[in-house]
Scaffold this active site. Structure first.
Site, PDB file in Angstrom:
ATOM      1  N   GLU A 158       0.817  -1.232   0.000  1.00 11.92           N
ATOM      2  CA  GLU A 158       0.000   0.000   0.000  1.00 11.92           C
ATOM      3  C   GLU A 158       0.841   1.268   0.000  1.00 11.92           C
ATOM      4  O   GLU A 158       0.615   2.170   0.808  1.00 11.92           O
ATOM      5  CB  GLU A 158      -0.996  -0.033   1.177  1.00 11.92           C
ATOM      6  CG  GLU A 158      -1.904  -1.248   1.120  1.00 11.92           C
ATOM      7  CD  GLU A 158      -2.820  -1.403   2.331  1.00 11.92           C
ATOM      8  OE1 GLU A 158      -2.808  -0.535   3.216  1.00 11.92           O
ATOM      9  OE2 GLU A 158      -3.538  -2.422   2.380  1.00 11.92           O
ATOM     10  N   ASN A 199       2.289  -5.013  -3.248  1.00 12.11           N
ATOM     11  CA  ASN A 199       0.881  -5.351  -3.017  1.00 12.11           C
ATOM     12  C   ASN A 199       0.081  -4.074  -2.772  1.00 12.11           C
ATOM     13  O   ASN A 199       0.573  -3.160  -2.108  1.00 12.11           O
ATOM     14  CB  ASN A 199       0.836  -6.258  -1.769  1.00 12.11           C
ATOM     15  CG  ASN A 199      -0.489  -6.945  -1.552  1.00 12.11           C
ATOM     16  OD1 ASN A 199      -1.018  -7.563  -2.472  1.00 12.11           O
ATOM     17  ND2 ASN A 199      -1.026  -6.853  -0.347  1.00 12.11           N
ATOM     18  N   ASP A 266     -12.014 -10.393  -1.132  1.00  6.29           N
ATOM     19  CA  ASP A 266     -13.321 -10.549  -0.484  1.00  6.29           C
ATOM     20  C   ASP A 266     -14.308  -9.634  -1.198  1.00  6.29           C
ATOM     21  O   ASP A 266     -13.915  -8.696  -1.882  1.00  6.29           O
ATOM     22  CB  ASP A 266     -13.299 -10.336   1.042  1.00  6.29           C
ATOM     23  CG  ASP A 266     -12.621  -9.072   1.512  1.00  6.29           C
ATOM     24  OD1 ASP A 266     -12.511  -8.115   0.737  1.00  6.29           O
ATOM     25  OD2 ASP A 266     -12.201  -9.041   2.697  1.00  6.29           O
TER      26      ASP A 266
HETATM   27  O1  9MR Z   1      -7.650  -8.265   8.117  1.00  2.44           O
HETATM   28  C1  9MR Z   1      -6.714  -7.495   8.842  1.00  2.44           C
HETATM   29  C2  9MR Z   1      -7.337  -7.011  10.133  1.00  2.44           C
HETATM   30  O2  9MR Z   1      -7.587  -8.109  10.992  1.00  2.44           O
HETATM   31  C3  9MR Z   1      -6.435  -6.009  10.798  1.00  2.44           C
HETATM   32  O3  9MR Z   1      -7.074  -5.468  11.939  1.00  2.44           O
HETATM   33  C4  9MR Z   1      -6.097  -4.917   9.810  1.00  2.44           C
HETATM   34  C5  9MR Z   1      -5.164  -3.900  10.453  1.00  2.44           C
HETATM   35  O4  9MR Z   1      -4.877  -2.838   9.657  1.00  2.44           O
HETATM   36  O5  9MR Z   1      -5.468  -5.470   8.673  1.00  2.44           O
HETATM   37  C6  9MR Z   1      -6.307  -6.321   7.982  1.00  2.44           C
HETATM   38  O6  9MR Z   1      -5.677  -6.806   6.818  1.00  2.44           O
HETATM   39  C7  9MR Z   1      -5.324  -5.836   5.842  1.00  2.44           C
HETATM   40  C8  9MR Z   1      -4.084  -6.321   5.151  1.00  2.44           C
HETATM   41  O7  9MR Z   1      -3.070  -6.560   6.067  1.00  2.44           O
HETATM   42  C9  9MR Z   1      -3.605  -5.324   4.100  1.00  2.44           C
HETATM   43  N1  9MR Z   1      -4.652  -5.000   3.179  1.00  2.44           N
HETATM   44  C10 9MR Z   1      -5.925  -4.626   3.741  1.00  2.44           C
HETATM   45  C11 9MR Z   1      -6.389  -5.673   4.744  1.00  2.44           C
HETATM   46  C12 9MR Z   1      -7.760  -5.299   5.263  1.00  2.44           C
HETATM   47  O8  9MR Z   1      -7.709  -4.106   5.994  1.00  2.44           O
END
Ligand code: 9MR
Length: 551
Positions: A158, A199, A266
């Site tokens: 990101e 990513n 998702d």
């Molecule tokens: O699914 C993840 C969630 O449990 C965490 O709280 C969150 C923290 O920022 O991150 C989520 O996963 C993210 C992933 O690491 C990067 N792309 C976006 C995902 C969804 O927010």
């Protein structure tokens, strides 16, 4: 009838019925990973450690359905190195051990991210931050370098903002762009065999952000920076539309020589669930798998979790949820079947075409464009409905006017004052074409004499506070060539332009004027070109621009 003759007839009937059944029916109901492996692809899931150790259903599905896993959180910096020099690999090891036991691969997520990184990193000086980044990568990647289970890493995550600029993160603000190349080089040094990925989200279709990513990957590789792979997260929502050029976008990255993959798929919806939302969601899942199937360089698709019982969506998007392929009681949803059948399609031979589409209805007929809408087809052959081809009936040589992934199309570039007889055929994932729909007839309006042009804008992708309009198709609707065009349209109140491509845009109030770029002003009669733009809007607002006119 004598009972033994009856028995003989029944036996014969039984043999005949068995003969009619597809020989692959046992295989057709195999788990997702069997079908993915048969295509040399992965089907992955992000795993959360707590249900993995506490819930048998969770563990069983995670083990049996997927051949690759990603740690949803426990390989992130705040878990692995919460304070400087103190490493905690217990969660990461648990995921890797689980995967090893179940003959799965692990995709490591994630090394360098602006989120879930502890405060101590964010406060470091530039040189200390660079060293800390390299050390973190070397410790974490190095730990699993000789472990055959861990095959790939999200090295940077990101790094772009929604407009395709660099995200103003502490990484970028402290180290500039160089942190990206340094991170990839450190990861390569720590594990020369791991596949190293960049990513991001909202990069599934072709838009300003994915184009920025494309340009960066191209330039890094030219400089010899070891970027091996591009991850498209794939956090989709049925209310924002499907990025219909996902396959085209994957292919353009693949053509740079990198592997591509969908890393966090998702498909959320506004709650409550309904069967029609489930059906739409299933189509999104199927389309993503089909796109990956169609691109040789696509290694696979990972779903961000698998059960609605554990998903980040409801915590982040109020009122939304049900984004995954199992419900909260571990029951398979239509989206599971869609993923299954898309993976299985082609490994079993689907020779059953979809049903014929309904008779198309025409609307919005102008001098050079028309909208067609028809009742959707269904597909029972296993590979799933992939889209529709629209043809013009012209005796022996019918011409294809366009393709659509939905049961509607906007035809452009039509000839003025002309009668069109058109029909639609549905396509499935195995390429079978349905019978023709019934014909629809419409006549385009008379066109302007001499010059004249039209513009049609399509919203390609939208999210909470923004959207991309791509393409805006500009067509010369006149009878002579034009050497330039000017398109105007209106942005809803509160919307601001955030970027554009293939035209020069100026804004006055909410009116936007787009003039051709140097290279796309010349249009022959019926010729067309496109441009695109991105807009930021207030969160929760769902309006899009209107009133496209061309002169
Ligand atoms: O699914 C993840 C969630 O449990 C965490 O709280 C969150 C923290 O920022 O991150 C989520 O996963 C993210 C992933 O690491 C990067 N792309 C976006 C995902 C969804 O927010």
């Amino acid at each position: 009838m004598h009972s033994s003759s009856l028995l003989r007839i029944l036996t014969l009937l039984g043999m005949f019925a068995a003969f009619l059944l597809p020989a692959t029916s046992a295989e057709a109901s195999a788990p997702l990973r069997t079908h993915a492996a048969a295509r040399s692809k992965f089907i992955g899931a992000a795993l959360a450690t707590s249900p993995l150790s506490n819930e048998t259903s969770y563990r069983n599905i995670a083990a049996t359905e997927f051949n690759q896993v990603t740690a949803e959180n426990v390989m992130k910096w705040d878990t692995v190195q919460p304070s400087q020099g103190q490493f905690n690999f217990s969660g990461a090891d648990a995921i890797v051990n689980f995967a090893t036991q179940n003959n799965q691969q692990v995709h490591g997520h994630t090394l360098v991210w602006h989120s879930q990184t502890p405060g101590w990193v964010q406060g470091l000086s530039a040189s200390a931050m660079r060293t800390a980044m390299q050390n973190h990568i070397s410790q974490l990647v190095g730990r699993y370098a000789s472990n055959a289970t861990v095959v790939s890493w999200d090295v940077v995550n990101e790094i772009f903002d929604d407009n395709g600029g660099w995200r103003s993160s502490f990484w970028y603000n402290t180290l500039g762009q160089s942190f990206v190349a340094d991170a990839f080089r450190a990861a390569r040094a720590a594990d020369p065999n791991a596949r190293l990925c960049i990513n991001d989200y909202n990069v599934e279709g072709i838009n300003a952000k994915s184009t920025a990513m494309y340009n960066l990957v191209s330039s890094l590789r030219q400089q010899g920076v070891p970027v091996d792979c591009v991850g498209f997260q794939g956090h989709l929502a049925i209310q924002y539309g499907f990025p219909s050029d996902i396959q085209q976008n994957m292919q353009r990255f693949a053509d740079l020589g990198v592997q591509v993959r969908v890393t966090e798929l998702d498909v959320r919806m506004q709650m409550p669930r309904s069967s029609s939302k489930d059906t739409t969601q299933a189509t999104y899942y199927r389309n993503v798998i089909n796109a990956c199937n169609a691109v040789t360089a696509c290694a696979g698709v990972t779903i961000w979790g698998f059960t609605d019982k554990y998903s980040w969506v409801p915590d982040t998007f109020s009122g939304e949820g049900a984004a995954l392929i199992y419900d909260e009681n571990y029951q398979q949803k239509p989206s599971y079947t869609a993923v299954h059948d898309a993976l299985a399609g082609g490994t079993t031979t689907d020779t059953t075409p979809p049903t014929a589409p309904g008779t198309p209805a025409s609307s919005n007929v102008t001098s050079n464009s028309a909208t067609l809408t028809w009742t959707a087809s269904t597909d029972s052959g296993g590979s799933g409905l992939a889209g529709y081809n629209v043809y013009r009936e012209q005796g022996t040589t019918d011409t294809q006017l366009g393709q659509s992934t939905t049961n509607s199309i906007n035809l452009t570039g039509l000839t003025p004052s002309t009668q069109y007889q058109v029909y639609v055929r549905a396509r499935d994932g195995a390429g079978n074409l349905s019978a023709n729909s019934a014909l629809a007839t419409f006549t385009t309006q008379s066109g302007p004499v001499g010059g004249g042009c039209t513009a049609v804008g399509t919203v390609q992708n939208q999210w909470g506070n923004g959207y991309v309009v791509q393409p805006v198709t500009v067509t010369n609707s006149g009878s002579s060539a034009i050497t330039g065009w000017t398109v105007t349209f209106t942005l809803p109140a509160g919307h601001t332009l955030a970027g554009s491509w293939n035209a020069t845009l100026t804004v006055s109030g909410q009116t936007v004027t787009a003039r051709n770029a140097g290279y796309n002003g010349n249009l022959a009669p019926s010729g067309s070109t496109t441009f695109g733009f991105q807009v930021t809007r207030p969160s929760g607002n769902t309006q899009t621009p209107s009133g496209y006119t061309c002169a």
